[in-house]
Enzyme design. Structure first.
Site, PDB file in Angstrom:
ATOM      1  N   SER A   1     -60.132  52.970  29.831  1.00 34.70           N
ATOM      2  CA  SER A   1     -59.427  51.940  30.800  1.00 34.70           C
ATOM      3  C   SER A   1     -60.440  52.188  32.240  1.00 34.70           C
ATOM      4  CB  SER A   1     -58.278  51.579  30.718  1.00 34.70           C
ATOM      5  OG  SER A   1     -57.525  52.525  31.604  1.00 34.70           O
ATOM      6  N   ASN A   2     -60.257  51.020  33.151  1.00 32.76           N
ATOM      7  CA  ASN A   2     -60.915  51.067  34.434  1.00 32.76           C
ATOM      8  C   ASN A   2     -59.595  51.910  35.258  1.00 32.76           C
ATOM      9  OD1 ASN A   2     -62.972  49.718  33.691  1.00 32.76           O
ATOM     10  ND2 ASN A   2     -62.977  48.159  35.048  1.00 32.76           N
ATOM     11  N   GLU A   3     -58.520  51.839  34.822  1.00 32.76           N
ATOM     12  CA  GLU A   3     -57.464  52.569  35.600  1.00 32.76           C
ATOM     13  C   GLU A   3     -57.625  54.105  35.688  1.00 32.76           C
ATOM     14  OE1 GLU A   3     -56.763  50.114  33.729  1.00 32.76           O
ATOM     15  OE2 GLU A   3     -55.890  48.419  35.136  1.00 32.76           O
TER      16      GLU A   3
ATOM     17  N   GLU B   1     -71.188  56.689  27.131  1.00 27.15           N
ATOM     18  CA  GLU B   1     -70.815  55.407  26.988  1.00 27.15           C
ATOM     19  C   GLU B   1     -70.657  54.711  28.221  1.00 27.15           C
ATOM     20  OE1 GLU B   1     -67.338  55.379  24.517  1.00 27.15           O
ATOM     21  OE2 GLU B   1     -66.981  53.234  24.303  1.00 27.15           O
TER      22      GLU B   1
END
Ligand SMILES: Cc1cc2nc3c(=O)[nH]c(=O)nc-3n(C[C@H](O)[C@H](O)[C@H](O)COP(=O)(O)OP(=O)(O)OC[C@H]3O[C@@H](n4cnc5c(N)ncnc54)[C@H](O)[C@@H]3O)c2cc1C
Length: 402
Positions: free
Chosen positions: A387-389, A245
């Site tokens: 999430s990017n974090e 993904e």
């Protein structure tokens, strides 16, 4: 890694380009160039055309209907498809659950589900996230209990993209509530959306769109043979799926197309008598994002060819997270620049301007109408897929040993 295309790759590109130009429907081309949504009917018709040509699932093994192409050919194919305005197939079937079934499924599951993904008879959605179990996915509470040779499913999923269209959902459910660690005792189930006990409720997002949903399971009966892999193997399968993904979210081809559209807008807009495209500060921003996009493309190619003897390693397994972060940031910058380019004409916010068939009266030039909903809607890309974090946490562990 070699950076020059071979004669054979150039010929392949020409073949794909010719087919795409002859076959991408005009309404799809317009919609994808402007970042508007496609109707389910348009999407399915397009996927059937790809299937007819044998190009629905280039990355699958040949015996299951794939093409046997190497990663460079797949890259060229996706690049040309995007350049011609052809949208990719909806990922939940062909790019997410399909490869899972190929890798972990039984022969019966392969025979039953894979052909229906290829032919677009089944539209899939992803049942991972729950209220309270997004970044902390292992905290999920949906449970599946064995009863009379079946599983009985109870719980709630949320943010389920396009569930309103789906025939099938793949679900992570807890089958061993007493497992020592939260990651243990999770299983991966394939569930028919028409089963009694399933309720889908829409969530309307900030861009005015209905793309995501809540999905409730209330004593839903799932055949035992719809368990993928072993009971309790769901976390391993989920990690495999999430890698695919995240790699898919890089969307280099789509960003190239959006960049071209941004330049078209910037050629049409003027600031104090100067075309925006010639205004030095705006021009520098466009150049910066274009440079980053080129770097992302090379990085994606390098990672795709890692292990083929033609690349230089896939960043110690952190590759999908790197591609996800950079790809999503570039997509968001492009939507930000489109907002900046159209200026006040992006306002007032024109909801549903991304919907197929939207026929509202645009405020300002027609290219301004989608800018605000597109900008707002695309905040999602740094959240979904992990999430990017969270991706940065993965990089910190995998690459920096923190
Ligand atoms: C448009 C959209 C479509 C989606 N589609 C699907 C779908 O089809 N199927 C599906 O299963 N899910 C889907 N999701 C869900 C998505 O995967 C989650 O939203 C995502 O994983 C974040 O989880 P959360 O929303 O619960 O936020 P939270 O986990 O509550 O996080 C909130 C904030 O805290 C930060 N944070 C959390 N933990 C940490 C940490 N350890 N370190 C640093 N920062 C942290 C996050 O980065 C975020 O900024 C979708 C989400 C969106 C927005």
């Amino acid at each position: 890694m070699r950076l020059r295309w071979t004669e054979e790759q150039i010929a392949f590109r020409a073949e794909v380009r010719a087919w795409m130009h002859a076959n991408v429907p005009l309404d799809m081309r317009r919609a994808t160039v402007e970042g508007r949504r496609l109707s389910k009917a348009t999407q399915v018709a397009w996927q059937k055309a790809l299937h007819g040509r044998g190009w629905m699932a280039p990355h699958w093994p040949v015996e299951h209907g794939g093409t046997g192409w190497d990663p460079v050919r797949i890259h060229i194919f996706e690049d040309e498809m995007a350049a011609a305005g052809g949208g990719p197939p909806v990922p939940f079937g062909v790019s997410m659950v399909g490869p899972v079934i190929v890798r972990f499924g039984t022969e019966a599951q392969k025979t039953r589900f894979l052909p229906r993904i290829l032919s677009s008879e089944d539209w899939w959605c992803q049942g991972f996230s729950e209220p309270g179990a997004g970044s902390d996915l292992a905290g999920l509470r949906t449970r599946a209990e064995p009863a009379d040779g079946r599983w009985v499913l109870n719980g709630q999923k949320t943010w389920t993209t396009l569930a309103q269209h789906a025939d099938m959902i793949f679900v992570l459910a807890r089958t061993e509530p007493d497992a020592a660690k939260p990651q243990q005792g999770i299983s991966f189930l394939l569930v028919d959306m028409r089963t009694p006990g399933i309720t889908v409720r829409p969530i309307v997002t900030i861009d005015g769109e209905h793309e995501v949903n809540e999905v409730f399971f209330d004593d839903v009966s799932v055949p035992a043979e719809n368990l993928v892999g072993e009971r309790g193997q769901g976390w391993t399968i989920a990690k495999f799926l999430l890698g695919n993904e995240r790699t898919g979210i890089a969307r280099v081809g789509q960003s190239k197309r959006w960049l071209e559209h941004l330049k078209t807008i910037a050629r049409a807009e003027e600031v104090d008598g100067t075309k925006l495209i010639d205004e030095p500060r705006f021009r520098a921003k466009v150049a910066a994002v274009e440079t980053d996009l080129m770097a992302l493309e090379i990085t994606a190619l390098r990672m795709a060819t890692a292990g083929s003897g033609d690349g230089d390693g896939a960043a110690g397994g952190a590759g999908p997270s790197i591609l996800k972060i950079r790809g999503s940031e570039i997509q968001q910058r492009l939507t930000e620049l489109a907002m900046e380019a159209v200026g006040p004409a992006a306002l007032p916010f024109q909801p549903n301007a991304l919907e197929p068939g939207w026929n509202g009266e645009p405020f300002g030039p027609a290219h301004a109408a989608p800018a605000a909903p597109h900008y707002l809607g695309w905040r999602k890309v740094s959240i979904y897929g992990g999430s990017n974090e969270i991706q940065r946490n993965i990089l910190a562990r995998a690459l920096l040993g923190l």
